[in-house]
Design a protein around this motif. Structure first.
Motif, mmCIF file in Angstrom:
data_model
loop_
_atom_site.group_PDB
_atom_site.id
_atom_site.type_symbol
_atom_site.label_atom_id
_atom_site.label_comp_id
_atom_site.label_asym_id
_atom_site.label_seq_id
_atom_site.Cartn_x
_atom_site.Cartn_y
_atom_site.Cartn_z
ATOM 1 N N UNK A 8 0.726 -1.400 0.027
ATOM 2 C CA UNK A 8 -0.182 0.259 0.089
ATOM 3 C C UNK A 8 0.743 1.389 0.383
ATOM 4 N N UNK A 9 2.259 0.953 -0.169
ATOM 5 C CA UNK A 9 3.075 2.524 -0.478
ATOM 6 C C UNK A 9 1.810 3.315 -1.611
ATOM 7 N N UNK A 10 1.696 4.519 -1.655
ATOM 8 C CA UNK A 10 0.984 5.084 -2.144
ATOM 9 C C UNK A 10 1.648 6.714 -2.864
ATOM 10 N N UNK A 11 2.058 6.502 -4.398
ATOM 11 C CA UNK A 11 3.098 7.456 -4.670
ATOM 12 C C UNK A 11 1.903 8.524 -5.823
ATOM 13 N N UNK A 12 2.229 10.030 -5.891
ATOM 14 C CA UNK A 12 2.443 10.500 -6.754
ATOM 15 C C UNK A 12 3.259 10.752 -7.791
ATOM 16 N N UNK A 13 3.318 10.193 -8.846
ATOM 17 C CA UNK A 13 4.694 10.278 -9.709
ATOM 18 C C UNK A 13 3.942 10.358 -11.313
ATOM 19 N N UNK A 14 4.864 10.181 -12.652
ATOM 20 C CA UNK A 14 4.929 11.217 -14.036
ATOM 21 C C UNK A 14 5.325 10.122 -14.530
ATOM 22 N N UNK A 15 5.391 8.804 -14.115
ATOM 23 C CA UNK A 15 5.668 7.484 -15.206
ATOM 24 C C UNK A 15 4.227 7.270 -15.899
ATOM 25 N N UNK A 16 4.540 7.375 -17.333
ATOM 26 C CA UNK A 16 2.518 6.860 -18.180
ATOM 27 C C UNK A 16 3.726 7.070 -19.462
ATOM 28 N N UNK A 17 3.249 6.358 -21.118
ATOM 29 C CA UNK A 17 2.993 6.124 -22.093
ATOM 30 C C UNK A 17 2.617 7.770 -22.884
ATOM 31 N N UNK A 18 2.017 8.198 -22.201
ATOM 32 C CA UNK A 18 0.993 9.336 -23.270
ATOM 33 C C UNK A 18 1.909 10.925 -22.434
ATOM 34 N N UNK A 70 8.410 5.937 -19.791
ATOM 35 C CA UNK A 70 7.029 5.358 -20.780
ATOM 36 C C UNK A 70 6.064 4.583 -20.083
ATOM 37 N N UNK A 71 7.329 3.419 -19.702
ATOM 38 C CA UNK A 71 6.028 2.383 -19.387
ATOM 39 C C UNK A 71 6.641 2.275 -17.555
ATOM 40 N N UNK A 72 5.487 1.705 -16.809
ATOM 41 C CA UNK A 72 5.505 0.818 -15.318
ATOM 42 C C UNK A 72 6.377 -0.144 -15.459
ATOM 43 N N UNK A 73 6.327 -0.906 -16.667
ATOM 44 C CA UNK A 73 7.797 -2.136 -16.582
ATOM 45 C C UNK A 73 8.685 -1.577 -16.129
ATOM 46 N N UNK A 74 9.704 -0.297 -16.521
ATOM 47 C CA UNK A 74 10.517 0.080 -16.542
ATOM 48 C C UNK A 74 10.377 1.043 -15.209
ATOM 49 N N UNK A 75 9.471 1.451 -14.682
ATOM 50 C CA UNK A 75 9.583 1.233 -12.990
ATOM 51 C C UNK A 75 9.520 0.810 -11.934
ATOM 52 N N UNK A 76 8.952 -0.448 -12.514
ATOM 53 C CA UNK A 76 8.819 -1.577 -11.527
ATOM 54 C C UNK A 76 9.953 -2.319 -11.380
#
Length: 122
Positions: A8-18, A70-76
């Motif tokens: 449940x670690x909730x954070x605001x971030x800027x990763x995304x394809x769009x 761009x991808x959540x896979x990269x962030x993970x």
């Protein structure tokens, strides 16, 4: 092997394809399971004998808040590799979720789960 679970670690971030995801940002949720030998801490009751998970949570939050992939896979993957830098962690499983993905007519959650082990030297 023993585990520490951080959920449940909730954070605001800027990763995304769009583009707007990387500009406006969005909420992310992170769960992580860390394989750590907890025997010494279990016997000594000393934080020096275990992983101080406060530091791990702070590192996850910083990565989510400052990365613009761009991808959540990269962030993970970045989260997993960061956690594996700890000498105490031998394996990590990271589940990264976008609870409000900007997809029309979709109210679900998108998640990726990756499982990584520390490379064996020798």
């Amino acid at each position: 092997m023993d585990c520490i679970e951080l959920t449940g670690i909730r954070c605001y971030g800027y990763t995304g394809y769009l583009d707007e995801e990387r500009v406006l940002g969005q909420w992310f949720e992170v769960d992580a399971t860390l394989w750590v030998d907890l025997a010494a801490a279990g016997n000594s009751d000393r934080i020096e004998e275990t992983l101080d998970y406060r530091q791990t949570i702070a590192a996850i939050q910083k990565l989510v808040e400052t990365s613009k992939f761009a991808l959540i896979e990269r962030l993970a993957e970045a989260i997993a590799q960061s956690i594996l830098e700890s000498e105490r962690v031998t394996r990590v499983k990271v589940r990264l979720s976008k609870p409000n993905a900007p997809i029309p007519n979709f109210n679900g959650k998108i998640s990726v789960t990756i499982d990584r082990e520390k490379a064996i030297e020798g």
